[in-house]
Every structure is written in structure tokens, then in C-alpha cells.
Design an enzyme around this catalytic site. Structure first.
Site, mmCIF file in Angstrom:
data_model
loop_
_atom_site.group_PDB
_atom_site.id
_atom_site.type_symbol
_atom_site.label_atom_id
_atom_site.label_comp_id
_atom_site.label_asym_id
_atom_site.label_seq_id
_atom_site.Cartn_x
_atom_site.Cartn_y
_atom_site.Cartn_z
ATOM 1 N N TRP B 148 48.604 29.805 29.871
ATOM 2 C CA TRP B 148 48.765 30.440 31.130
ATOM 3 C C TRP B 148 47.908 30.103 31.764
ATOM 4 O O TRP B 148 48.348 30.375 32.790
ATOM 5 C CB TRP B 148 48.813 31.949 30.811
ATOM 6 C CG TRP B 148 47.679 33.253 31.367
ATOM 7 C CD1 TRP B 148 46.563 33.607 29.802
ATOM 8 C CD2 TRP B 148 47.361 33.780 32.157
ATOM 9 N NE1 TRP B 148 45.187 34.081 31.006
ATOM 10 C CE2 TRP B 148 45.524 33.672 32.302
ATOM 11 C CE3 TRP B 148 48.341 33.436 33.565
ATOM 12 C CZ2 TRP B 148 45.385 34.555 33.097
ATOM 13 C CZ3 TRP B 148 47.341 34.465 34.892
ATOM 14 C CH2 TRP B 148 45.771 35.036 34.503
ATOM 15 N N SER B 177 55.260 37.371 45.629
ATOM 16 C CA SER B 177 53.824 38.503 45.833
ATOM 17 C C SER B 177 53.741 38.319 47.339
ATOM 18 O O SER B 177 53.499 39.716 47.759
ATOM 19 C CB SER B 177 53.077 37.898 45.272
ATOM 20 O OG SER B 177 53.312 37.736 43.841
ATOM 21 N N GLU B 262 42.711 37.766 41.444
ATOM 22 C CA GLU B 262 43.917 38.178 40.616
ATOM 23 C C GLU B 262 44.226 38.654 39.491
ATOM 24 O O GLU B 262 44.456 40.502 39.253
ATOM 25 C CB GLU B 262 45.052 36.835 40.063
ATOM 26 C CG GLU B 262 46.025 37.301 38.627
ATOM 27 C CD GLU B 262 47.353 37.721 39.364
ATOM 28 O OE1 GLU B 262 47.381 37.951 40.802
ATOM 29 O OE2 GLU B 262 48.340 38.614 38.758
ATOM 30 N N SER B 275 43.302 57.934 40.357
ATOM 31 C CA SER B 275 42.429 59.114 41.911
ATOM 32 C C SER B 275 43.774 60.047 42.041
ATOM 33 O O SER B 275 43.705 61.167 43.337
ATOM 34 C CB SER B 275 42.493 57.979 43.636
ATOM 35 O OG SER B 275 41.483 56.983 42.360
ATOM 36 N N HIS B 309 32.431 32.421 36.880
ATOM 37 C CA HIS B 309 32.335 33.147 35.160
ATOM 38 C C HIS B 309 33.288 33.197 33.786
ATOM 39 O O HIS B 309 32.776 33.305 32.543
ATOM 40 C CB HIS B 309 32.186 34.836 35.028
ATOM 41 C CG HIS B 309 32.860 35.601 36.020
ATOM 42 N ND1 HIS B 309 32.509 36.685 36.910
ATOM 43 C CD2 HIS B 309 34.429 35.304 35.886
ATOM 44 C CE1 HIS B 309 33.965 37.434 36.899
ATOM 45 N NE2 HIS B 309 34.621 36.744 36.138
ATOM 46 N N HIS B 310 34.353 33.103 34.663
ATOM 47 C CA HIS B 310 35.291 32.107 33.492
ATOM 48 C C HIS B 310 35.250 30.623 32.678
ATOM 49 O O HIS B 310 35.914 30.016 32.138
ATOM 50 C CB HIS B 310 36.463 32.649 34.043
ATOM 51 C CG HIS B 310 36.960 33.409 34.415
ATOM 52 N ND1 HIS B 310 37.720 34.544 33.786
ATOM 53 C CD2 HIS B 310 37.195 33.805 36.067
ATOM 54 C CE1 HIS B 310 37.953 35.391 34.468
ATOM 55 N NE2 HIS B 310 37.710 35.298 35.701
ATOM 56 N N LYS B 338 33.535 54.225 40.986
ATOM 57 C CA LYS B 338 34.783 54.971 40.562
ATOM 58 C C LYS B 338 35.239 55.747 39.387
ATOM 59 O O LYS B 338 35.856 56.732 39.359
ATOM 60 C CB LYS B 338 35.455 53.571 40.549
ATOM 61 C CG LYS B 338 36.662 52.975 42.336
ATOM 62 C CD LYS B 338 37.457 51.834 41.679
ATOM 63 C CE LYS B 338 37.671 51.653 43.912
ATOM 64 N NZ LYS B 338 38.489 52.625 44.028
ATOM 65 N N ARG B 457 40.525 31.779 19.680
ATOM 66 C CA ARG B 457 41.678 32.635 20.386
ATOM 67 C C ARG B 457 43.070 31.501 20.560
ATOM 68 O O ARG B 457 42.422 29.931 20.621
ATOM 69 C CB ARG B 457 41.380 33.050 21.572
ATOM 70 C CG ARG B 457 41.082 32.359 22.999
ATOM 71 C CD ARG B 457 41.060 32.933 24.259
ATOM 72 N NE ARG B 457 42.347 33.017 24.733
ATOM 73 C CZ ARG B 457 42.250 33.290 25.902
ATOM 74 N NH1 ARG B 457 41.260 33.320 26.886
ATOM 75 N NH2 ARG B 457 43.430 33.037 26.598
#
Lengths: 170, 533
Positions: B148, B177, B262, B275, B309-310, B338, B457
Site C-alpha cells: 500500500w 478528501s 495520514e 472523548s 522514522h518509517h 489523552k 511481512r
């Protein structure tokens, strides 16, 4: 409301442009930081031949590859050499076409470790121009390079890799 | 069971309104009503969930045993790719847009969305986009099979011709979007009822406002990336082709510059949903409202600064790895704020555990598990081992399935009595929750172990030592898939009938939609702005 919608619509338009602006930004960033293994180019007249640091020896290794779709064999005549920073050296790469037709290729360099790249400068390189080979032609191509004296003394070994990509259409 | 539901009669101050929806199919095609469009979005995302889920079933079937049993490796790659694309762009994102359409106007006291015709357009683009994307499965060359994330040069030089359909489908989804997001911002900034100041807005509205800004900032970058792919493929450019001076690693930078915001686009509205639900069933106001707003905003800003970091294994220099590692781990601070706020909201509350609350609690627990594995992945030196293993798969399914999807299901159970006027079947809802929650953990938890042990994967076969865990995982997968078919039954049953919901629906529910609108709300609600305290 219409005004705010139109103003908001400007953001995606700008960001679409920004996506493309990332391309030159990326190149500039790599150029400044020397990341990504992009090597530098220097004029022969700019090198001060008296400034050779003979106290240090760095091993430079050469790699040569061809990408898919280019029927060439490509190899360095000398696989590795020991050099002093500041001195100009010459290495020769031999390329030979295994096709009976004329073929066009472009070599793209990459230096590892990446932080050595900005200190690795060339006065002459077959990668500066496209190379065209006639059917079964063989060619020895020179590379003249100098490693800058200001290179980090943690670096004892540099690998210079060339990949030839096909520029023939289809 | 009905004790937890108030029966406070509400002298419905509605029904003097002008006209209902048009009749027949054209109602749905030409509608500009935010409730209709919200419903359309939610149904589209449910269909996409089942479609993407059926591809997940193919994946789990093939991985049930080592060796190749059911599908060809190339078809397996198509399944993983299309599963990811359909779930991200087809299931999660449209579901949140659907919730935004349904809820934002009735939460802020607006009669409709600000730009209703554009709203219609932004929905109706999507069925075409997904039909185009799905049709590639039946074309020569097959569907996209490059993952993807469609890294170049796999998606440029070595991709089948059908990739162009994929590119235009992504363009359409992006346009949809962006239009949806502009609509959300224009609605929130211009159409709040008098007295509904920004810091009085429900958190779902706040998180969606921030999400909408993320959307208009990064969807165009994705559009740019696929446009570069298109010109690389057909018009002789070399953005990602080293032969022409381009760079395939640059694709990853551009992709993740979109891709990391994203993932917050897919989780921030979920935070808003949770919340809303937790205070209702804890019967206490949300703890730390303003810190929630600031935490959401800081997550959004930080999300632009952590994309690489990907890419820890692309050969980044140590300085880069350190920066992206620290910046990534910094995000856990507002996220932790949170989680602690939700827990503190529940602390000493009069809690009851109706179905929406169960899903919300499931979200808090399992999203946090996904967050912790995310922290592990964010640590650059260990990411080298985890990269592209099933550990990553386990991580992002914990945050996207038990995170984003759980919040969507929670939102459905929480607001569906308001939308339809019917209570869902509480017993079936609880069965759905426990069935899904047990199944989803059987499905994804073992993937942490096989991932740490080195199972890569996106590969249709695996070494024998991974066999038991994969079989367990597949059994959980089939059970989870079946649970969502059961959910479809619950949805239809609730729409068709059920116990009449009160106007407030839940004893502890607050907000304009529960205090000022009957259940179901009239087709045109808040034609006059409600009073806001």
C-alpha cells in the site's frame, strides 16, 4: 463563507506545489549535507598539489554494476587502492558492450559512508557525460579524484560505487 | 437493561419543518443533506470494510499453513496491497468523514454543512474511485501488488499497466478528501450557533477541525507523489529513477511526508469519539478539556516532523536517526496526556458498561498497546530488527483496528439511537464486542511474537517455526471477520426497528444533539440556532 472556502482551497494548491518543491529541496539538502552519497566535482586547477596529508592513508574500494536493460559488462581495473588525502589519483574502469547494437548509458555514483561523499571530489569522471558504445565496443574510462584533507579522521575506508543505467528508449 | 437509559420525555420542538427527503433512488444521488451524505459515507465505508476484510481473509487463509496452498505469490501481493489501500482510504477515512457529516452540524447547532453541493460531490467521487481501483483485479497484469506504500521503482519501472488506474483512483480519493476537509473547516469556522465558542466545541469537532487541516496539507502531497509516478511511467521524467538523476529514496520521503500525518488523520477523530463516550458513561465531565485540545494540536504539528522514522533502515546518518527517534518519542507525551485524561475522567465516576462504553474501553486499552509497540518501533537501534516484520503489522493493526475501527464502531453504537430513533439490541451489541475483542487479540497478538522472531511481512510463505502462531492468528482472523458480518446484521436490525430511543438517549449524554434534538432528528435540524449555555 465563500471567501473562507476559497482561502482554504489555496492550501491544497500550495501543498501540491510543495510536494514538487520537495524534489529540488531534497537535492539541495543532500548537496549541503553530503548525504545520499552524492559526490562533488572540482576543477583540476583548484587542487593544491603541495597540500598532501601523507600521515593518513585511506583505503578506497571500487564497485561497478550495470542496471537491468543495459547489456554491458563493467568493472574497475583496480579493485582497491590506498590513498593520501589531498593527492589526485586515477582509477580506470573498463566497460564492454555485449550487444551488437549501439547502446547509451549513464553512470551514477554513490559513496559510502555517506558522510565521506562531500569530501570525495572528482576532476574527471566518465559519469559526467553519457557514454555511447557501438556494438561489442570496449572502452577504458578514467576517473580522477581527490579526497579532501578535511575528511573526518574516523573514516578509514571509502567505497565508491558506480551503476550504469540504460538511456536507450524502450 | 433499559434502566440505564433515561426516559425523560422531550416535548419535541420539531416537526413544524418544511419537507422531508425526496423519494426514490435519486434522493441519494442528488442529496445535499448532511445526514443523507453522512449515511452514504458510512455505508460506503462498511462495504469497503467487508471488501477489504475479505481480502484479509484470503491473506490469513494462505498463511494458515506454511507453504503455498491457495493463491499464487503474485496474487497474495495484490491482496496485501489492495487490503491496505481499501482499508485506509475506503474504510477508515470515509467512516470518519461520514461521522463528521452526521455529527458536526448537530453538535455545533448548524442547519447543514457549509458547502452542501460540494459535499455531495466529494462523496459521489468515491464510488467511482474505488470501482476503478477494484476493477484492476480483473485486468491483465492484475491489481497493484507493490504494497500500500507503493515504493518506487516497484510502482514505476516494474509495475503493471493497471497502476495508472490506481494512480487516478488515488487522485480522486485525494480530491474527495480535500473537498470534505474544506467543507468541515468552513462549517466549523462559520456556522457555529451563537455562544458556541471554539473552546466550548465538543472534542469530536475539535479533533475533526485539526484533522481537516492535516488533510488539506498532506493529501495534495500524496497527489503530487502519484503524479510524479505517472510522469515517470509515461512522460519521460526521472523523479524516482536514478538513471535520469532521480532517487527512489526520495519517493519514500515524499510518501511518508504524507503518510505520517495520514496516520493521525485516521486516529485524531477517534480521540474525539472516545472523548465524547467516556464522560457520558462515567457521568462526569471530561477531565482536562483544554489539555485535550492542545494535545491534539501538538500531535498534529509533530506529525509533520517525524516521517523518516518509517525509513530508519534506508542508510540515514546517525544524526538523522537520533533526531527522528527523539521527535517520534516526543509524540507519546501528548498522546499520553489523552490516555491519562480518559482514565481520570473515569476515576470515581458512576460507570456503566453499555456497548458504546465497552468499545471505548477496548479502544483505550488496545490502542495503548499499539502505542507502546509504536514506541518500540520508534527507537532507531531496535527498529533495525523490527523493520518490515510482523511486529510492524501487529503494531499498526492494534492502532488501526482496535484503535480507529473500534472508535468508529463505538461511535455507531453511541449515536445510532440518535440517528435512527431506535435503540440497538444491547445483548447483540455486547456479544459483538466480546466476540470481536477476543478474536482480534487472537488475531494480532501472536503477530508480535512471530515478528520479533523475524517473520517478514508481505510474504505468502514462512519458515516452519512460525506455523503454530500463524494458525492461531488465522483462526482469530476468521472469527473477527465473521463478527463484522454479525455487525452488519445488528446495523440492519437497528435501522429497521427496535426499542424507541429517548431524545437524550443516554442518561449522562450532553451536547446539542442530545439536548435539543429529538431522536431521530428531523431531516432539517437547527434551522434556527439553538441556545448555547
Amino acid at each position: 463563507m465563500r471567501v473562507s472556502a476559497l482561502k482554504l482551497a489555496m492550501i491544497p494548491v500550495l501543498m501540491f506545489g510543495f510536494g514538487f518543491a520537495l524534489v529540488p529541496l531534497y537535492d539541495v539538502f543532500c548537496d549541503i549535507t553530503g548525504l545520499n552519497g552524492k559526490t562533488g566535482r572540482i576543477e583540476a586547477s583548484d587542487i593544491d598539489a603541495t597540500q598532501v596529508d601523507t600521515s593518513r592513508t585511506i583505503e578506497v574500494r571500487f564497485l561497478a554494476n550495470t542496471n537491468t536493460g543495459l547489456p554491458w559488462s563493467f568493472e574497475p581495473l583496480v579493485k582497491k587502492m590506498s590513498i593520501h588525502p589531498g593527492e589526485v589519483y586515477e582509477a580506470v574502469f573498463r566497460v564492454r558492450s555485449t550487444s551488437d547494437k549501439a547502446t547509451l548509458g549513464q553512470a551514477v555514483p554513490s559513496v559510502s559512508p555517506g558522510l565521506a561523499a562531500q569530501h570525495f571530489n572528482k576532476t574527471e569522471c566518465f559519469c559526467f557525460t553519457q557514454q555511447e558504445l557501438a556494438g561489442f565496443e570496449s572502452r577504458d574510462m578514467p576517473l580522477r579524484f581527490v579526497v579532501g584533507r578535511d575528511i573526518s579522521d574516523k573514516i578509514e575506508q571509502i567505497t565508491l560505487s558506480y551503476t550504469f543505467f540504460s538511456l536507450d528508449q524502450g | 437493561m433499559s434502566t440505564e437509559i433515561t426516559h425523560g420525555g422531550h416535548d419535541a420542538h420539531a416537526d413544524h419543518d418544511h419537507h422531508g427527503p425526496a423519494k426514490g433512488l435519486m434522493r441519494w444521488v442528488t442529496t445535499t443533506n448532511h445526514k443523507d451524505i453522512g449515511t452514504l459515507y458510512l455505508w460506503l465505508s462498511f462495504i469497503m470494510l467487508l471488501y477489504g476484510g475479505s481480502m484479509a481473509m484470503v491473506i490469513r487463509l494462505e498463511l494458515f499453513q506454511p507453504g503455498l496452498q491457495w493463491v499464487e505469490p503474485h496474487f497474495f501481493n495484490q491482496m496485501t496491497t489492495m487490503h491496505g489501500l481499501v482499508m485506509v482510504f475506503g474504510a477508515i477515512m470515509p467512516a470518519f468523514v461520514g461521522l463528521a457529516n452526521w455529527l458536526i452540524p448537530i453538535m455545533i447547532g448548524a442547519p447543514d454543512m457549509a458547502l452542501p453541493r460540494m459535499n455531495n460531490w466529494s462523496f459521489w467521487i468515491l464510488p467511482f474511485a474505488f470501482t476503478m481501483l477494484a476493477s484492476t483485479t480483473f485486468m491483465e497484469g492484475g491489481a497493484p501488488a507493490f504494497g500500500w506504500t507503493f515504493y518506487a521503482p516497484l510502482s514505476t519501472t516494474f509495475a503493471p499497466d493497471t497502476t495508472d488506474f490506481f494512480i487516478f483512483a488515488v487522485h480522486l480519493m485525494g480530491i474527495s478528501s480535500v473537498m470534505g476537509a474544506i467543507n468541515v473547516i468552513a462549517t466549523i469556522l462559520n456556522m457555529r450557533a451563537p455562544g458556541m465558542t471554539l473552546m466550548k466545541m465538543p472534542l469530536f469537532v475539535w479533533t475533526w477541525l485539526i484533522t481537516a487541516y492535516l488533510l488539506i496539507a498532506v493529501m495534495p502531497v500524496l497527489a503530487g507523489a502519484v503524479t510524479m509516478m505517472l510522469t515517470d511511467r509515461h512522460f519521460g521524467t526521472s523523479f524516482f529513477d536514478a538513471a535520469g538523476g532521480g532517487d527512489p529514496v526520495m519517493f519514500q520521503h515524499i510518501f511518508w511526508f504524507f503518510g505520517h500525518p495520514e496516520v493521525y488523520i485516521m486516529i485524531l477523530p477517534a480521540f474525539g469519539v472516545i472523548s465524547a463516550i467516556v464522560p457520558t458513561f462515567a457521568r462526569k465531565p471530561l477531565f482536562g478539556y483544554s489539555s485535550m485540545v492542545y494535545a491534539s494540536a501538538s500531535i498534529a504539528i509533530l506529525s509533520f516532523m517525524v516521517w523518516a522514522h518509517h525509513m530508519f533502515t534506508t542508510g540515514m546518518p546517525v544524526a538523522g536517526e537520533l533526531y527522528f527517534m527523539y521527535a517520534t518519542i516526543l509524540i507519546s507525551v501528548p498522546t499520553g496526556v489523552k490516555v491519562f485524561n480518559w482514565v481520570t475522567t473515569m476515576w470515581k465516576g458512576s460507570m456503566t458498561f453499555e456497548t458504546p462504553m465497552l468499545w471505548a474501553l477496548g479502544f483505550i486499552v488496545m490502542f495503548t498497546i499499539g502505542g507502546f509497540s509504536g514506541l518500540m518501533l520508534g527507537v532507531a537501534p531496535v527498529d533495525t530488527q523490527y523493520h518490515d516484520t510482523y511486529f510492524v503489522v501487529a503494531h499498526f493493526h492494534y492502532v488501526l483496528v482496535t484503535g480507529a475501527l473500534y472508535s468508529i464502531i463505538a461511535a455507531f453504537y453511541y449515536w445510532v439511537p440518535k440517528w435512527t430513533g431506535h435503540m440497538y439490541d444491547e445483548r447483540l451489541g455486547k456479544i459483538h464486542f466480546w466476540w470481536s475483542t477476543i478474536a482480534v487479540n487472537v488475531l494480532f497478538f501472536p503477530q508480535h511474537f512471530v515478528g520479533l522472531a523475524g517473520m517478514p511481512r508481505r510474504i505468502p510463505d514462512y519458515s516452519l517455526q512460525f506455523a503454530e502462531f500463524n494458525m492461531i492468528s488465522s483462526i482469530g482472523g476468521f472469527a473477527f471477520g465473521l463478527a463484522q458480518v454479525f455487525f452488519l446484521y445488528i446495523v440492519i436490525k437497528t435501522i429497521k426497528g427496535g426499542e424507541k430511543a429517548t431524545d437524550q438517549v443516554w442518561e449522562g449524554a450532553t451536547g446539542l444533539e442530545f439536548e435539543h434534538l429529538p431522536s431521530p432528528p428531523p431531516y432539517h435540524s437547527f434551522t434556527e440556532a439553538p441556545p448555547v449555555k
